[in-house]
Design a protein around this motif. Structure first.
Motif, PDB file in Angstrom:
ATOM      1  N   PRO A   1       0.820  -0.940  -0.092  1.00  0.00           N
ATOM      2  CA  PRO A   1       0.107  -0.179  -0.208  1.00  0.00           C
ATOM      3  C   PRO A   1       1.255   1.254  -0.120  1.00  0.00           C
ATOM      4  N   GLY A   2       0.487   2.611  -1.076  1.00  0.00           N
ATOM      5  CA  GLY A   2       1.106   3.765  -1.070  1.00  0.00           C
ATOM      6  C   GLY A   2       2.018   3.495  -1.671  1.00  0.00           C
ATOM      7  N   ALA A   3       2.403   1.745  -2.648  1.00  0.00           N
ATOM      8  CA  ALA A   3       3.314   1.920  -3.684  1.00  0.00           C
ATOM      9  C   ALA A   3       3.596   2.107  -4.554  1.00  0.00           C
ATOM     10  N   GLY A   4       4.098   2.899  -5.740  1.00  0.00           N
ATOM     11  CA  GLY A   4       3.487   2.969  -7.358  1.00  0.00           C
ATOM     12  C   GLY A   4       2.877   3.971  -6.950  1.00  0.00           C
ATOM     13  N   ASP A   5       1.979   4.566  -8.556  1.00  0.00           N
ATOM     14  CA  ASP A   5       1.089   4.813  -9.124  1.00  0.00           C
ATOM     15  C   ASP A   5      -0.664   5.069  -9.255  1.00  0.00           C
ATOM     16  N   PHE A   6      -0.747   3.502  -8.890  1.00  0.00           N
ATOM     17  CA  PHE A   6      -1.563   3.163  -8.923  1.00  0.00           C
ATOM     18  C   PHE A   6      -2.894   3.411  -8.088  1.00  0.00           C
ATOM     19  N   ALA A   7      -4.188   3.975  -8.746  1.00  0.00           N
ATOM     20  CA  ALA A   7      -5.553   3.804  -7.865  1.00  0.00           C
ATOM     21  C   ALA A   7      -5.469   2.807  -6.495  1.00  0.00           C
ATOM     22  N   PRO A   8      -6.242   3.817  -5.547  1.00  0.00           N
ATOM     23  CA  PRO A   8      -6.720   2.588  -3.914  1.00  0.00           C
ATOM     24  C   PRO A   8      -7.411   2.304  -4.624  1.00  0.00           C
ATOM     25  N   THR A   9      -8.338   1.915  -5.773  1.00  0.00           N
ATOM     26  CA  THR A   9      -9.344   1.282  -6.544  1.00  0.00           C
ATOM     27  C   THR A   9      -8.660  -0.126  -6.996  1.00  0.00           C
ATOM     28  N   LEU A  10      -7.325   0.112  -6.590  1.00  0.00           N
ATOM     29  CA  LEU A  10      -7.046  -1.042  -7.566  1.00  0.00           C
ATOM     30  C   LEU A  10      -6.503  -1.947  -6.850  1.00  0.00           C
TER      31      LEU A  10
ATOM     32  N   GLN B   1      -5.948   4.754 -17.628  1.00  0.00           N
ATOM     33  CA  GLN B   1      -4.329   5.146 -17.782  1.00  0.00           C
ATOM     34  C   GLN B   1      -4.670   6.146 -16.367  1.00  0.00           C
ATOM     35  N   ASP B   2      -5.174   6.684 -15.371  1.00  0.00           N
ATOM     36  CA  ASP B   2      -5.378   7.460 -14.211  1.00  0.00           C
ATOM     37  C   ASP B   2      -5.565   5.097 -13.195  1.00  0.00           C
ATOM     38  N   ILE B   3      -5.959   4.852 -13.428  1.00  0.00           N
ATOM     39  CA  ILE B   3      -5.513   3.858 -12.401  1.00  0.00           C
ATOM     40  C   ILE B   3      -4.390   3.180 -12.465  1.00  0.00           C
ATOM     41  N   PHE B   4      -4.225   2.926 -13.478  1.00  0.00           N
ATOM     42  CA  PHE B   4      -2.713   1.978 -13.289  1.00  0.00           C
ATOM     43  C   PHE B   4      -1.405   3.418 -13.335  1.00  0.00           C
ATOM     44  N   GLY B   5      -1.661   5.142 -13.013  1.00  0.00           N
ATOM     45  CA  GLY B   5      -1.182   6.295 -13.662  1.00  0.00           C
ATOM     46  C   GLY B   5       0.118   5.486 -14.298  1.00  0.00           C
ATOM     47  N   LEU B   6      -0.451   5.347 -16.244  1.00  0.00           N
ATOM     48  CA  LEU B   6       0.281   5.425 -16.919  1.00  0.00           C
ATOM     49  C   LEU B   6       0.673   7.520 -17.580  1.00  0.00           C
ATOM     50  N   LYS B   7       2.056   6.543 -18.032  1.00  0.00           N
ATOM     51  CA  LYS B   7       2.311   8.256 -19.110  1.00  0.00           C
ATOM     52  C   LYS B   7       2.355   8.387 -20.369  1.00  0.00           C
ATOM     53  N   GLN B   8       1.780   6.869 -20.397  1.00  0.00           N
ATOM     54  CA  GLN B   8       1.551   7.655 -22.374  1.00  0.00           C
ATOM     55  C   GLN B   8       0.608   7.752 -22.382  1.00  0.00           C
ATOM     56  N   ARG B   9       0.716   9.018 -23.923  1.00  0.00           N
ATOM     57  CA  ARG B   9      -0.634   9.779 -23.836  1.00  0.00           C
ATOM     58  C   ARG B   9      -1.894   8.807 -25.372  1.00  0.00           C
ATOM     59  N   GLN B  10      -0.251   8.281 -25.896  1.00  0.00           N
ATOM     60  CA  GLN B  10      -1.513   7.634 -27.214  1.00  0.00           C
ATOM     61  C   GLN B  10      -1.663   5.876 -26.737  1.00  0.00           C
ATOM     62  N   GLY B  11      -3.063   5.479 -27.395  1.00  0.00           N
ATOM     63  CA  GLY B  11      -4.068   5.134 -26.974  1.00  0.00           C
ATOM     64  C   GLY B  11      -4.432   3.695 -27.986  1.00  0.00           C
TER      65      GLY B  11
ATOM     66  N   ASP C   1       3.493  -0.183 -29.780  1.00  0.00           N
ATOM     67  CA  ASP C   1       4.415   0.377 -28.762  1.00  0.00           C
ATOM     68  C   ASP C   1       3.552   1.561 -27.667  1.00  0.00           C
ATOM     69  N   ALA C   2       2.419   1.946 -28.200  1.00  0.00           N
ATOM     70  CA  ALA C   2       1.727   1.942 -27.614  1.00  0.00           C
ATOM     71  C   ALA C   2       0.745   1.442 -26.093  1.00  0.00           C
ATOM     72  N   VAL C   3       1.151   0.241 -26.686  1.00  0.00           N
ATOM     73  CA  VAL C   3       1.112  -0.821 -25.607  1.00  0.00           C
ATOM     74  C   VAL C   3       2.554   0.039 -23.833  1.00  0.00           C
ATOM     75  N   GLY C   4       1.501  -0.308 -23.153  1.00  0.00           N
ATOM     76  CA  GLY C   4       2.618  -0.377 -21.425  1.00  0.00           C
ATOM     77  C   GLY C   4       2.756  -1.524 -21.374  1.00  0.00           C
ATOM     78  N   LYS C   5       4.015  -1.752 -20.379  1.00  0.00           N
ATOM     79  CA  LYS C   5       3.901  -3.179 -19.171  1.00  0.00           C
ATOM     80  C   LYS C   5       3.871  -2.353 -18.347  1.00  0.00           C
ATOM     81  N   ILE C   6       2.660  -3.093 -17.152  1.00  0.00           N
ATOM     82  CA  ILE C   6       3.353  -2.289 -15.684  1.00  0.00           C
ATOM     83  C   ILE C   6       3.949  -3.269 -15.544  1.00  0.00           C
ATOM     84  N   ASP C   7       5.565  -2.255 -15.341  1.00  0.00           N
ATOM     85  CA  ASP C   7       6.853  -3.182 -14.484  1.00  0.00           C
ATOM     86  C   ASP C   7       5.587  -3.638 -13.020  1.00  0.00           C
ATOM     87  N   SER C   8       5.116  -3.273 -12.067  1.00  0.00           N
ATOM     88  CA  SER C   8       5.080  -4.701 -10.626  1.00  0.00           C
ATOM     89  C   SER C   8       4.376  -5.597 -11.275  1.00  0.00           C
ATOM     90  N   PHE C   9       3.910  -6.159 -12.605  1.00  0.00           N
ATOM     91  CA  PHE C   9       4.203  -7.216 -12.411  1.00  0.00           C
ATOM     92  C   PHE C   9       4.245  -7.725 -13.866  1.00  0.00           C
TER      93      PHE C   9
END
Length: 293
Positions: free
Chosen positions: A82-91, A166-176, A188-196
């Motif tokens: 909890p508190g780590a990363g940029d993920f939303a609390p709803t995750l 984008q908000d739930i996972f704290g993504l920086k990538q704007r293209q989608g 390359d617009a696909v973003g890997k979620i490094d925590s998983f």
């Protein structure tokens, strides 16, 4: 309408290191204890004939949460503190992987594996009636637990009206997705979620003025075929039915949808009517989920 997959509150699941290392080594590698403290732990472990983690806890060097985290790394089960990363609390699947609510979500995953993915299907749309039915949050948590199973999982934000991933996972990538369909971006617009270990997300991208038409184009089907070749599971978060017919456009391409309803909020009559309309369009309703995030 199909039998519901569950009718219980659902809350839903980190970056492990591949199994093989001992608890002590993992605690050292993660900085939870120092080499000097490890010697103290080893002495107590030998004197009292207890486990290393238990000895470290008795000395006040680590907490039960630290033990759970390194156990997860030992067994290749990813989650975040909890508190780590940029993920939303709803995750919640990322933060609370050991509670009974997450077990309920895993039950949904198991049923989908049997009902849908075991039939050589790889893509599924997550849809709801209203915007506040919680389908986006549910889709995000479901994607996390699929990735924890070791399935290479892609979550696509197909809500080109009010995207949330984008908000739930704290993504920086704007293209989608919209940019890929419009020819302005590639995969390359696909973003890997490094925590998983096994999770990637394709955000919605630039909000288009014509979402339904964009999703109805032939290149959407071509894109999905490419994604199915790369991933074991592809989940699409789709705009609610009340916002437009996007769900029918996407569902027709994928063949199946999972209906999401919020407990004490969504009208079951509306869910039944939506389900009937999907089925008339030749789209299989794989199941329905009543949740209470």
């Amino acid at each position: 309408m199909n039998q519901p997959l569950l009718q219980e509150p659902v809350q839903a699941a980190v970056k492990p290191k591949r199994g093989g290392a001992s608890i002590g080594q993992l605690l050292l590698d993660s900085g939870k204890i120092t080499p000097e403290n490890a010697e103290r732990v080893l002495r107590m472990q030998k004197e009292q004939n207890i486990r290393f983690g238990e000895a470290a806890q008795r000395l006040g060097l680590i907490t039960e949460a630290d033990i759970q985290q390194v156990l997860a790394r030992q067994f290749d089960y990813s989650y975040v503190q909890p508190g780590a990363g940029d993920f939303a609390p709803t995750l919640l699947a990322a933060y609370q992987p050991f509670g009974p609510q997450v077990e309920t979500l895993r039950a949904v995953r198991s049923q989908l594996m049997l009902r849908w993915f075991a039939r050589e299907r790889k893509a599924l749309a997550i849809v709801s009636v209203d915007a506040d039915d919680g389908a986006s949050v549910f889709a995000a948590n479901l994607a996390v637990v699929f990735s924890q199973l070791g399935e290479q999982t892609l979550l696509v934000d197909g809500n080109l009206r009010q995207p949330q991933q984008q908000d739930i996972f704290g993504l920086k990538q704007r293209q989608g997705l919209s940019d890929v369909l419009g020819g302005r971006a590639g995969l390359d617009a696909v973003g890997k979620i490094d925590s998983f270990v096994s999770l990637s997300v394709l955000g919605a991208g630039t909000l288009p003025p014509n979402p339904q038409e964009l999703l109805s184009r032939a290149n959407f089907g071509q894109l999905n075929e490419q994604l199915e070749q790369r991933y074991d599971v592809v989940l699409y978060d789709v705009a609610p039915f009340r916002a437009g017919a996007d769900a029918i456009a996407i569902g027709a391409r994928l063949g199946g949808v999972l209906l999401v309803a919020r407990k004490n909020k969504t009208s079951l009559d509306e869910v039944a009517a939506f389900s009937e309309q999907l089925q008339r369009a030749g789209i299989e309703v794989v199941g329905s989920v009543l949740h209470d995030f």
